[in-house]
Design an enzyme around this catalytic site. Sequence first.
Site, mmCIF file in Angstrom:
data_model
loop_
_atom_site.group_PDB
_atom_site.id
_atom_site.type_symbol
_atom_site.label_atom_id
_atom_site.label_comp_id
_atom_site.label_asym_id
_atom_site.label_seq_id
_atom_site.Cartn_x
_atom_site.Cartn_y
_atom_site.Cartn_z
ATOM 1 N N HIS A 21 0.910 -1.234 -0.202
ATOM 2 C CA HIS A 21 -0.135 -0.048 0.033
ATOM 3 C C HIS A 21 0.686 1.311 0.093
ATOM 4 C CE1 HIS A 21 -3.404 -2.548 0.691
ATOM 5 N NE2 HIS A 21 -2.763 -2.902 2.060
HETATM 6 C C1 BDR Z 1 -2.956 1.139 5.036
HETATM 7 O O1 BDR Z 1 -3.359 0.720 6.492
HETATM 8 C C2 BDR Z 1 -2.228 0.416 7.217
HETATM 9 O O2 BDR Z 1 -2.235 -0.885 7.893
HETATM 10 C C3 BDR Z 1 -1.002 0.437 6.120
HETATM 11 O O3 BDR Z 1 0.118 0.826 6.592
HETATM 12 C C4 BDR Z 1 -1.618 1.311 4.953
HETATM 13 O O4 BDR Z 1 -1.374 2.682 5.293
HETATM 14 C C5 BDR Z 1 -3.672 0.298 4.240
HETATM 15 O O5 BDR Z 1 -5.134 0.358 4.444
#
Ligand code: BDR
Length: 298
Positions: free
Chosen positions: A237
């Site tokens: 992500h």
């Molecule tokens: C986002 O949520 C967090 O757990 C990850 O680091 C990322 O920024 C994804 O939904």
Amino acid sequence: MSAPSTRRVIIDTDPGLDDAVAILFALNSRRFDVLGLTSVAGNIGINITTKNAGRLLALLDRESIPVITGAAAPLARKGIEEAGIHGNDGLGGVVLPEPLAKPHGYAPFWMAEQLRANHAGSVDILALGPLTNIALLLRDHADAARRIGSLIVMGGVVHDKGNVGPHSEFNFACDPEAVDAVLRSGLDVTLIPLDVTRKVRASVEFVQALRTGIAGNAAADLISAYFQDGHESRPLHDPCVMLLALAPELFGIETRNVSVDLSDGPDAGALVAGMASVKIAMRVDVEGVLGLLAQGLA
Ligand code: BDR
Ligand code: CA
């Protein structure tokens, strides 16, 4: 041949496994002039996210970059921790060196100082966690916030299913009021939702190929920790934020009018149709961005 230009950035982050990979990429690629890492509570509590930011700097011997402690809780809610995914240490048990320098200041105030000290529009913010620090900057230092160049945010989901509620994504679900402040700010905002970040996946082969040098090996360990539960590949992500900053042509970006669900229901933090006009990455050249990521970590 001239060296590729660097972008002057502040990285606002809650490391977090994918945050850590994103930061390693930003530091190792030398394509960013990183003014500082501002921490925020998100994946795990503020003391741990702050410490993890310092650990990443210590690993790459970049102690001249400061870590600045940010908000310990969302603007109006309790917050959601993700220890199930990121582990109790936020790094899935991957051991990094202890930070050499103490964190300083308070993130919204420090961000304002940096924005005032640099030419208006010359500093971008790369936001990898809940938007609490940015919302506090907007609330308490509006003149400085107006000087942000672009604000690139990992958060939200458009058509895909959510990872917290049916239509809500973690960073936005943690602090919907902060999302609301950012969407209403009139800043140059680009969102990278789950629809895109879920397509940018690390396979076991991709991780193996990263194993060269300090940053590559650490990134491989961090992504491997993400595989614990037997998945065949994992979404990257937060690195998408850095990748979009460097290579927007690898993303399909649309302008949409949105707002955020501020209810207390299961979809708090979800993006809904609304009045704020923002850019949203809706498509991605997966091979292109994974190639760029691997190159920057090598
Ligand atoms: C986002 O949520 C967090 O757990 C990850 O680091 C990322 O920024 C994804 O939904
Ligand atoms: Ca994050």
